[in-house]
Design a protein around this motif. Sequence first.
Motif, PDB file in Angstrom:
ATOM      1  N   GLU A  36       0.836  -1.207   0.000  1.00 36.01           N
ATOM      2  CA  GLU A  36       0.000   0.000   0.000  1.00 36.01           C
ATOM      3  C   GLU A  36       0.867   1.252   0.000  1.00 36.01           C
ATOM      4  OE1 GLU A  36      -2.460  -0.638   3.400  1.00 36.01           O
ATOM      5  OE2 GLU A  36      -3.737  -2.073   2.358  1.00 36.01           O
ATOM      6  N   ALA A  37       1.967   1.230   0.747  1.00 35.36           N
ATOM      7  CA  ALA A  37       2.895   2.363   0.744  1.00 35.36           C
ATOM      8  C   ALA A  37       3.526   2.537  -0.633  1.00 35.36           C
ATOM      9  CB  ALA A  37       3.979   2.169   1.803  1.00 35.36           C
ATOM     10  N   VAL A  38       3.820   1.424  -1.294  1.00 31.39           N
ATOM     11  CA  VAL A  38       4.384   1.485  -2.642  1.00 31.39           C
ATOM     12  C   VAL A  38       3.372   2.094  -3.604  1.00 31.39           C
ATOM     13  CG1 VAL A  38       5.120   0.072  -4.598  1.00 31.39           C
ATOM     14  CG2 VAL A  38       6.011  -0.390  -2.328  1.00 31.39           C
ATOM     15  N   ALA A  39       2.113   1.704  -3.481  1.00 32.56           N
ATOM     16  CA  ALA A  39       1.080   2.246  -4.373  1.00 32.56           C
ATOM     17  C   ALA A  39       0.960   3.753  -4.222  1.00 32.56           C
ATOM     18  CB  ALA A  39      -0.259   1.574  -4.096  1.00 32.56           C
TER      19      ALA A  39
ATOM     20  N   ALA B 201       9.165   1.421  -5.450  1.00 31.76           N
ATOM     21  CA  ALA B 201       8.972   0.499  -6.576  1.00 31.76           C
ATOM     22  C   ALA B 201      10.055  -0.576  -6.561  1.00 31.76           C
ATOM     23  CB  ALA B 201       8.987   1.253  -7.893  1.00 31.76           C
ATOM     24  N   VAL B 202      11.266  -0.202  -6.174  1.00 32.38           N
ATOM     25  CA  VAL B 202      12.353  -1.171  -6.037  1.00 32.38           C
ATOM     26  C   VAL B 202      12.036  -2.140  -4.904  1.00 32.38           C
ATOM     27  CG1 VAL B 202      14.791  -1.435  -5.405  1.00 32.38           C
ATOM     28  CG2 VAL B 202      14.100   0.332  -7.029  1.00 32.38           C
TER      29      VAL B 202
ATOM     30  N   ALA C  95       3.618  -2.526 -10.829  1.00 30.04           N
ATOM     31  CA  ALA C  95       3.199  -2.157 -12.180  1.00 30.04           C
ATOM     32  C   ALA C  95       1.714  -1.800 -12.207  1.00 30.04           C
ATOM     33  CB  ALA C  95       3.476  -3.295 -13.150  1.00 30.04           C
ATOM     34  N   ALA C  96       0.896  -2.560 -11.467  1.00 28.39           N
ATOM     35  CA  ALA C  96      -0.547  -2.278 -11.434  1.00 28.39           C
ATOM     36  C   ALA C  96      -0.797  -0.923 -10.777  1.00 28.39           C
ATOM     37  CB  ALA C  96      -1.282  -3.380 -10.680  1.00 28.39           C
ATOM     38  N   ALA C  97      -0.064  -0.618  -9.724  1.00 27.23           N
ATOM     39  CA  ALA C  97      -0.215   0.672  -9.063  1.00 27.23           C
ATOM     40  C   ALA C  97       0.193   1.797  -9.993  1.00 27.23           C
ATOM     41  CB  ALA C  97       0.594   0.709  -7.767  1.00 27.23           C
ATOM     42  N   ALA C  98       1.248   1.563 -10.761  1.00 26.53           N
ATOM     43  CA  ALA C  98       1.707   2.575 -11.712  1.00 26.53           C
ATOM     44  C   ALA C  98       0.660   2.785 -12.811  1.00 26.53           C
ATOM     45  CB  ALA C  98       3.059   2.184 -12.310  1.00 26.53           C
TER      46      ALA C  98
END
Length: 126
Positions: free
Chosen positions: A89-92, A106-107, A119-122
């Motif tokens: 969730e933090a990455v999203a 993302a890493v 990728a889906a979040a992006a």
Amino acid sequence: MRCGAHRCENPRWHCACPDCECPSNRVRSCYQRRLADTPVGDQPVRIELTVRRLHCDNARCERRTFAEQVAGLTFRYGRRTPALRRTLEAVAVAVALAGRAGARPAVVAAQCGQPDAAAAAADGAS
């Protein structure tokens, strides 16, 4: 890295029905659950659990069977641990910010073995 746990072996452990909270130890079957967890170092972690499906002994309860849950680790239909869900969730959020702010998380997502989630979040952010 793989971690394994077997809870199916001790029939004396009672689990409560999620609807009526009636305790039960009447085992219907056992099955494997695989959960993704946060990485250790740069290695992805998979937790393999053997859990029980139990009968609800309350005749007035509509639920006939239920699966035991490990508090703080599993929830219904979950394939990720709560710790990994928080990380993703933090990455999203970071990916939605884009640019340098989203690069490091993302890493981290790729290291968690969840490149599709990043990728889906992006894709959702654009």
